[in-house]
Design a protein around this motif. Structure first.
Motif, PDB file in Angstrom:
ATOM      1  N   TRP A   4      -2.443  -3.827  -0.893  1.00 56.62           N
ATOM      2  CA  TRP A   4      -2.038  -3.592  -2.135  1.00 56.62           C
ATOM      3  C   TRP A   4      -0.576  -3.804  -2.652  1.00 56.62           C
ATOM      4  CZ3 TRP A   4      -5.530   0.207  -5.276  1.00 56.62           C
ATOM      5  CH2 TRP A   4      -6.819   0.399  -4.577  1.00 56.62           C
ATOM      6  N   PHE A   6       1.996  -3.826  -6.177  1.00 65.60           N
ATOM      7  CA  PHE A   6       2.298  -2.893  -7.327  1.00 65.60           C
ATOM      8  C   PHE A   6       3.203  -3.960  -8.075  1.00 65.60           C
ATOM      9  CE2 PHE A   6       0.580  -0.174  -4.150  1.00 65.60           C
ATOM     10  CZ  PHE A   6      -0.342   0.558  -4.906  1.00 65.60           C
ATOM     11  N   LYS A  15       5.777   1.606 -12.471  1.00 65.15           N
ATOM     12  CA  LYS A  15       5.214   1.003 -11.262  1.00 65.15           C
ATOM     13  C   LYS A  15       5.222   1.931 -10.028  1.00 65.15           C
ATOM     14  CE  LYS A  15       8.188  -2.029  -9.616  1.00 65.15           C
ATOM     15  NZ  LYS A  15       8.451  -1.657  -8.366  1.00 65.15           N
ATOM     16  N   VAL A  18       2.991   4.611 -10.195  1.00 59.09           N
ATOM     17  CA  VAL A  18       1.621   4.314  -9.782  1.00 59.09           C
ATOM     18  C   VAL A  18       1.590   4.241  -8.091  1.00 59.09           C
ATOM     19  CG1 VAL A  18      -0.053   2.246  -9.812  1.00 59.09           C
ATOM     20  CG2 VAL A  18       1.148   3.026 -11.972  1.00 59.09           C
ATOM     21  N   ILE A  22      -1.012   6.270  -5.723  1.00 61.87           N
ATOM     22  CA  ILE A  22      -2.147   5.521  -4.927  1.00 61.87           C
ATOM     23  C   ILE A  22      -2.058   6.008  -3.422  1.00 61.87           C
ATOM     24  CG2 ILE A  22      -3.128   3.312  -4.095  1.00 61.87           C
ATOM     25  CD1 ILE A  22      -3.980   3.830  -6.831  1.00 61.87           C
ATOM     26  N   VAL A 151      -5.455  -6.494  -3.517  1.00 57.94           N
ATOM     27  CA  VAL A 151      -5.485  -5.934  -4.949  1.00 57.94           C
ATOM     28  C   VAL A 151      -4.131  -5.627  -5.198  1.00 57.94           C
ATOM     29  CG1 VAL A 151      -5.960  -3.355  -5.857  1.00 57.94           C
ATOM     30  CG2 VAL A 151      -7.431  -4.367  -3.931  1.00 57.94           C
ATOM     31  N   CYS A 153      -2.138  -3.668  -8.656  1.00 56.59           N
ATOM     32  CA  CYS A 153      -2.113  -2.441  -9.529  1.00 56.59           C
ATOM     33  C   CYS A 153      -0.936  -2.899 -10.623  1.00 56.59           C
ATOM     34  CB  CYS A 153      -1.726  -1.300  -8.946  1.00 56.59           C
ATOM     35  SG  CYS A 153      -3.331  -0.468  -8.050  1.00 56.59           S
ATOM     36  N   VAL A 290      -5.821  -8.253 -10.217  1.00 54.07           N
ATOM     37  CA  VAL A 290      -5.431  -6.762 -10.700  1.00 54.07           C
ATOM     38  C   VAL A 290      -6.917  -5.992 -10.858  1.00 54.07           C
ATOM     39  CG1 VAL A 290      -4.719  -5.759 -12.773  1.00 54.07           C
ATOM     40  CG2 VAL A 290      -3.418  -7.973 -11.998  1.00 54.07           C
ATOM     41  N   ARG A 291      -6.825  -5.098 -10.080  1.00 53.97           N
ATOM     42  CA  ARG A 291      -8.016  -4.207 -10.062  1.00 53.97           C
ATOM     43  C   ARG A 291      -7.854  -2.763 -11.014  1.00 53.97           C
ATOM     44  NH1 ARG A 291     -10.375  -1.643  -4.557  1.00 53.97           N
ATOM     45  NH2 ARG A 291     -10.948  -3.831  -4.187  1.00 53.97           N
ATOM     46  N   HIS A 292      -6.680  -2.372 -11.189  1.00 56.05           N
ATOM     47  CA  HIS A 292      -6.271  -1.436 -12.361  1.00 56.05           C
ATOM     48  C   HIS A 292      -5.293  -1.790 -12.850  1.00 56.05           C
ATOM     49  CE1 HIS A 292      -9.248   0.974 -10.193  1.00 56.05           C
ATOM     50  NE2 HIS A 292      -8.649   0.922  -9.028  1.00 56.05           N
ATOM     51  N   PHE A 294      -2.139   0.438 -15.450  1.00 57.75           N
ATOM     52  CA  PHE A 294      -1.700   1.642 -15.953  1.00 57.75           C
ATOM     53  C   PHE A 294      -0.982   1.191 -16.762  1.00 57.75           C
ATOM     54  CE2 PHE A 294      -3.233   1.769 -11.421  1.00 57.75           C
ATOM     55  CZ  PHE A 294      -3.861   3.053 -11.209  1.00 57.75           C
TER      56      PHE A 294
END
Length: 324
Positions: A4, A6, A15, A18, A22, A151, A153, A290-292, A294
């Motif tokens: 993952w 960020f 950032k 977030v 996670i 992934v 974020c 990008v999965r999410h 914020f």
């Protein structure tokens, strides 16, 4: 091992907040190991841009982390070193550590795609079912490659400043760019090398130009693009679509530009006045990972958000039902 990454749209976009969210959620819902590192250095106490305290990335007992060895002095008893990543495969010496008690180290990992891939090759057999969390940056374009990240974020700052709003809108547009066709992907993957920065080819897949220089500095690339104004051509870019390239190519309606990944659109910034009159079609070689998203909203100005990507306001929303 799932990686993952960020990234944030701006300074103080949230950032690190977030990443910490996670990280703590993974520790709550999974028994799989979590390893943390950073692209370059992260862990300064004061933001050099705004001179305010920065949020830190805490490492908890049982976590794993990778950092440069010179950041660990003074933390004896807080960790156990397990594996070293040293020259010549790496520019400096990094170390994989197991955390023995909670503390706040400075994280620093490889700042280069090749080094990061080599580090992942070593970590994969150690944590086959684990997670690697990378504190990244949008200007590290290789994070958009699926060989690096599974992934992403994305922390997005929305303020009332006109320039920042324009930048946010451009970044959201980049997340909406579709993938290229399979035949185009085949031409690129068959012909590119590790040094490829650009490739110009026609509808039949014939290579018209293959460049290894940074695209916005490649005069031969620019000349070839100008010579191919008529007829359907494709331009693959493994380098940023900068303001100068954007202006040069804006009127070429028969051109189809294939960016390696969505981060290469970042330099089309607030200084570009003709974004909406850009005539070439834009597509991506690598899918958007990008999965999410914020949001950190400092204003309620509406922006067009990409479809299919969940959007959260970590600073306003209740996050009890958040799903990884």
């Amino acid at each position: 091992m799932k990686t993952w990454s960020f990234i944030g749209s701006d300074k103080n976009a949230g950032k690190t907040t977030v990443l910490n969210f996670i990280h703590k959620l993974l520790l709550e819902v999974s028994n799989d190991p979590v390893c943390l590192t950073s692209i370059g250095i992260n862990g300064e106490e004061i933001d050099s841009y705004e001179n305010v305290p920065k949020p830190r990335v805490p490492i908890f007992r049982g976590d794993w982390f990778v950092t440069a060895t010179d950041h660990l002095s003074g933390f004896a008893g807080s960790f156990k070193a397990q594996h070293y990543f040293a020259p010549p495969g790496f520019r400096k010496q990094y170390v994989l550590c197991h955390c023995l008690r909670d503390f706040l180290p400075v994280l620093e990992g490889p700042n280069d795609k090749g080094e990061l891939l080599r580090m992942k090759e070593s970590l994969e057999p150690l944590f086959p079912q684990g997670y690697l969390l990378i504190d990244g940056s949008i200007d590290r374009q290789f994070l958009g490659h699926p060989g690096i990240s599974d992934v992403i974020c994305f922390a997005l700052l929305i303020s009332s400043r006109k320039e920042q709003l324009r930048k946010a809108a451009d970044l959201l547009f980049a997340l909406s760019i579709p993938e290229c066709r399979s035949d185009e992907k085949g031409v690129i993957t068959r012909n590119r090398t590790e040094k490829t920065k650009s490739m110009l080819f026609d509808a039949a897949g014939k290579i018209l130009y293959h460049g290894e220089s940074i695209p916005f500095l490649d005069q031969a690339l620019k000349k070839n693009c100008q010579l191919r104004r008529e007829g359907s051509v494709r331009l693959y870019l493994n380098g940023a679509l900068t303001r100068s390239l954007h202006a040069l190519l804006a009127s070429q309606e028969h051109l189809r530009i294939i960016l390696d990944n969505f981060t290469l659109y970042q330099n089309v910034s607030v200084q570009v006045s003709n974004v909406h009159s850009f005539m070439p079609e834009l597509v991506l070689l690598q899918p958007v990972l990008v999965r999410h998203i914020f949001l950190k909203q400092e204003s309620d100005v509406p922006l067009a958000l990409p479809k299919g990507i969940p959007v959260h306001d970590l600073f306003r929303d209740e996050m009890e039902n958040f799903e990884l």
